[in-house]
Design an enzyme around this catalytic site. Structure first.
Site, PDB file in Angstrom:
ATOM      1  N   ALA A  37       0.837  -1.205   0.000  1.00  0.00           N
ATOM      2  CA  ALA A  37       0.000   0.000   0.000  1.00  0.00           C
ATOM      3  C   ALA A  37       0.873   1.256   0.000  1.00  0.00           C
ATOM      4  O   ALA A  37       0.536   2.249  -0.642  1.00  0.00           O
ATOM      5  CB  ALA A  37      -0.933   0.001   1.206  1.00  0.00           C
ATOM      6  N   HIS A  38       2.008   1.217   0.696  1.00  0.00           N
ATOM      7  CA  HIS A  38       2.936   2.348   0.669  1.00  0.00           C
ATOM      8  C   HIS A  38       3.436   2.577  -0.768  1.00  0.00           C
ATOM      9  O   HIS A  38       3.439   3.684  -1.267  1.00  0.00           O
ATOM     10  CB  HIS A  38       4.150   2.081   1.574  1.00  0.00           C
ATOM     11  CG  HIS A  38       3.951   2.484   2.998  1.00  0.00           C
ATOM     12  ND1 HIS A  38       3.208   1.733   3.871  1.00  0.00           N
ATOM     13  CD2 HIS A  38       4.400   3.542   3.708  1.00  0.00           C
ATOM     14  CE1 HIS A  38       3.215   2.324   5.053  1.00  0.00           C
ATOM     15  NE2 HIS A  38       3.927   3.420   4.985  1.00  0.00           N
ATOM     16  N   ARG A  39       3.858   1.461  -1.389  1.00  0.00           N
ATOM     17  CA  ARG A  39       4.416   1.579  -2.732  1.00  0.00           C
ATOM     18  C   ARG A  39       3.370   2.152  -3.673  1.00  0.00           C
ATOM     19  O   ARG A  39       3.640   3.088  -4.423  1.00  0.00           O
ATOM     20  CB  ARG A  39       4.912   0.215  -3.231  1.00  0.00           C
ATOM     21  CG  ARG A  39       5.681   0.354  -4.550  1.00  0.00           C
ATOM     22  CD  ARG A  39       6.173  -0.957  -5.129  1.00  0.00           C
ATOM     23  NE  ARG A  39       7.052  -1.663  -4.240  1.00  0.00           N
ATOM     24  CZ  ARG A  39       6.787  -2.857  -3.692  1.00  0.00           C
ATOM     25  NH1 ARG A  39       5.653  -3.456  -3.973  1.00  0.00           N
ATOM     26  NH2 ARG A  39       7.635  -3.444  -2.903  1.00  0.00           N
TER      27      ARG A  39
END
Lengths: 196, 294
Positions: A37-39
């Protein structure tokens, strides 16, 4: 070691009051994000695509919750995951989205510590494995994004009430409790080696 | 039918394992809390205790990471249904994933696709041991990812001896820091070979906490490693404190003259496991948990 009860959205002023070793209980809105999700969130920013939620002043939880889906979603257990995996993304994430509190376990590195200082944020430790207790403080699943990443990796937007106890482990003044402990451990190591 | 009894027992074992810590683990954590002198560490241990109490009373998984599903199976050579057993574990895991529930944790390493039901290639992983007799003993051992990530193996120069082993263990605990969710339990496997040392290390974690190794020298090493690793000051969750390691279990195999393999298995404080013995007539005894009507 003061105790604070904070409500999102959290102001920079409120977050700058927090010092390492303080205890925090958080109410309001929190969302989960792990590696994927960060990426994806940062890719969206780079590509100029819109993200469905406003993260400004909110809390980011490194967590892959256990969720029961039965028409509606219910969080069963939701302890933190190891935060260092997100170190490569976090400084940019804090800068781009204005997150004020990052919650996880195991600590984070220099880049995150710098970002906390520069943009006014803190990193808090939630007791690893205390998933049932965390689940109790999550009152509602507001929505979920990116379920294609799988249940643990999706972006869960959660309503929380007195979520904690959280221990401030990186404050907005560049103090990192994990670094302090590591320095002490390094000192202790010599003594341990001598007694082997 | 015996196959239904086995399947139901396996589902039950998975539920017990993830919702209720074994008594010996509970007692050890409580004792650590009583003795801890660091204030932040006491808060952490207190949160741990509150959490497992809540999980047990509401039958909720105490940690959201309900682990990779692993079983240790001792099957008697005269136990019936030998052929259908592997399938039973897979079916029971799928059922437990839905009803307990368990977090789906089986991901294809190449495509990243989550199977959604905790089964997949080699998963659940079954460790078989064939013993004489007509009983079946099963231990469900859901293994969390955070502590598993800290496992280590090293082929030491045999010249380093026991001192080298101690140093490697201390270094591994320091390297792991707060990441494996300390306070942890350590399984240490010595000898055999690279794979054998890690196998022994993980299996050592099955031993009840109040039972030291039956050989005095090994028991002494366990005690010494416990003292040494707690001198680090890493503390619960790596936030500093007296309590870093709650228990050390050493197992060994004879080694090749040229090798001294050492495997270290980290187990977080949520040392989840549940065992049962099934007789060939279908009678079930739960060994690690009190089960009403069990």
């Amino acid at each position: 070691m003061a105790t604070y009860y904070l409500e999102t959205p959290i102001s920079e002023e409120a977050v700058r009051r927090l010092k390492v070793r303080d205890t925090v209980y958080l109410s309001g809105e929190m969302f989960t994000a792990r590696d994927s999700a960060h990426r994806r969130a940062l890719e969206y920013v780079a590509e100029g695509k819109k993200i469905a939620i406003d993260m400004k002043g909110k809390a980011l939880f490194h967590c892959g919750p256990l969720v029961k889906a039965n028409g509606t979603y219910r969080i069963i257990s939701a302890g933190p995951t190891t935060s260092t995996r997100m170190e490569m993304f976090e400084d940019e994430f804090i800068e781009k989205f204005g997150v004020r509190v990052v919650i996880g376990k195991g600590g984070m590195g220099l880049r995150t510590t710098e970002a906390c200082k520069r943009f006014g944020a803190v990193y808090c430790a939630f007791t690893g494995g205390a998933g049932a207790q965390a689940g109790e403080a999550i009152t509602r699943v507001k929505s979920v994004e990116w379920l294609d990443l799988g249940m643990p990796e999706a972006l869960w937007i959660l309503e929380i009430k007195e979520f904690g106890p959280l221990t401030v482990a990186i404050d907005s003044y560049g103090t990192n409790l994990y670094v302090d402990v590591a320095k002490q451990v390094e000192k202790n190591k010599e003594q341990i080696y001598n007694s082997i | 039918m015996l196959d239904d009894i086995i399947e139901d027992t396996v589902v039950n074992l998975l539920r017990l394992a993830v919702t209720e810590l074994p008594r010996d683990v509970v007692q050890t954590i409580r004792a650590a809390f009583e003795q801890e002198s660091n204030e932040v560490a006491r808060d952490q241990l207190n949160a741990i205790i509150k959490n497992f109490q809540m999980a047990e009373s509401t039958s909720t998984p105490l940690c959201q990471d309900t682990g990779t599903i692993i079983f240790y199976i001792e099957v008697g050579d005269k136990f019936p249904l030998f052929k259908i057993l592997p399938k039973v574990f897979s079916t029971a895991t799928k059922r437990a994933t839905k009803i307990v529930p368990l977090r789906p944790n089986a991901v294809h390493p190449f495509t990243g696709r989550n199977s959604g039901d905790n089964t997949g290639r080699y998963i659940p992983y079954l460790n078989w041991e064939i013993v004489s007799g007509d009983t079946l003993q099963i231990t469900a051992f859901p293994k969390g990812g955070g502590s598993e990530n800290m496992c280590a193996v090293k082929m030491l120069n045999p010249g380093l001896g026991i001192k080298g082993i101690k140093r490697f263990v201390v270094d591994a605990v320091i390297e792991a820091g707060g990441k494996p969710c300390p306070p942890v339990f350590l399984g240490i496997g010595i000898g055999g070979g690279a794979d054998i040392s890690l196998k022994l290390a993980k299996k050592a974690l099955l031993r009840p906490l109040d039972i030291p190794h039956k050989e005095a020298d090994v028991a002494k090493l366990e005690k010494e490693l416990l003292t040494l690793t707690n001198m680090t000051g890493i503390g619960p969750m790596g936030l500093g404190g007296d309590t870093t390691v709650l228990g050390v279990f050493v197992e060994y195999a004879h080694r090749h003259p040229a090798s001294l393999p050492v495997g270290i298995a980290f187990q977080c404080w949520a040392a989840r496991k549940a065992s049962a013995r099934i007789l060939s007539d279908g009678h079930v005894d739960f060994l690690t948990h009190n089960v009403k009507g069990g």
